[in-house]
Design an enzyme around this catalytic site. Structure first.
Site, PDB file in Angstrom:
ATOM      1  CE  LYS A 139      -3.796  -2.343   2.330  1.00 47.98           C
ATOM      2  NZ  LYS A 139      -4.544  -2.587   1.129  1.00 47.98           N
ATOM      3  CB  CYS A 140       4.336   1.744  -0.517  1.00 50.20           C
ATOM      4  SG  CYS A 140       5.687   2.933  -0.666  1.00 50.20           S
ATOM      5  N   GLY A 141       3.155   4.262  -2.170  1.00 46.10           N
ATOM      6  CA  GLY A 141       3.203   4.951  -3.448  1.00 46.10           C
ATOM      7  C   GLY A 141       4.236   4.354  -4.394  1.00 46.10           C
ATOM      8  CG  LEU A 142       8.099   4.407  -3.528  1.00 44.78           C
ATOM      9  CD1 LEU A 142       9.346   4.299  -2.655  1.00 44.78           C
ATOM     10  CD2 LEU A 142       8.385   5.233  -4.764  1.00 44.78           C
ATOM     11  CB  THR A 143       2.946  -0.605  -4.306  1.00 42.86           C
ATOM     12  OG1 THR A 143       3.032  -0.390  -2.894  1.00 42.86           O
ATOM     13  CG2 THR A 143       2.496  -2.021  -4.570  1.00 42.86           C
TER      14      THR A 143
END
Length: 168
Positions: free
Chosen positions: A35-39
């Site tokens: 659930k990360c912006g970098l996923t």
């Protein structure tokens, strides 16, 4: 103890060592989160696995220490990675990468200085993991040869060059 001899369970809880998970090949170790912006970096990680999979192992190490961005169970993590990104590379148990509960794998990794942190921290000094999707290139003998920050994408030319350097 060699980095490769370090015990770490697979995502399904099966006991292993890092060397068993990497299959004795060079590896790219990445602390991952769903659930990360970098996923979306999962796509590039999977592409690296497809490109170099016969000579290199990408290993995802789920971590929930940064913003609670990996809250799911092992089953939920596996389902998300498979269904959303078609992940075929191995994932380990959820680990802590910093602090008193830091997993033994990361005890050895964080001593490596950054080759490039992608401007995330503006530092190249060794130390704590900055955020999700930090990358470590590990040679077949277990030596850590390069470290890249979260914002440096897996397909960045510097990461690819480091990987090709350990492949010989």
């Amino acid at each position: 103890m060699s980095l490769l001899d370090t015990p770490i369970a697979r995502l399904d809880g099966t006991p292993a060592t890092l060397g068993e998970i990497t299959g004795g090949r060079p590896a790219l170790l990445v602390n991952v989160a769903s659930k990360c912006g970098l996923t979306p970096q999962y796509s590039a990680l999977e592409q690296l696995q497809e490109t170099y999979g016969d000579r290199l192992t990408v290993v995802g190490l789920p971590c929930n220490q940064f913003g609670g961005q990996e809250p799911g169970s092992s089953e939920e993590i596996a389902e998300f990675c498979s269904a959303t990104y078609g992940v075929s590379f191995p994932l380990t148990e959820k680990v802590e990468v910093n602090g008193e509960g830091r997993h033994a794998v990361y005890e050895q990794l964080v001593g490596q200085a950054y080759a490039d942190d992608g401007g995330f921290k503006k530092s190249t000094e060794p130390g704590d993991v900055q955020w999700n999707f930090e990358k470590f290139v590990v040679a077949a003998d277990g030596s850590v040869v390069a470290r890249f920050g979260p914002a440096t994408t897996p397909d960045d030319p510097a990461v690819v060059a480091a990987l090709e350097g350990v492949l010989g």
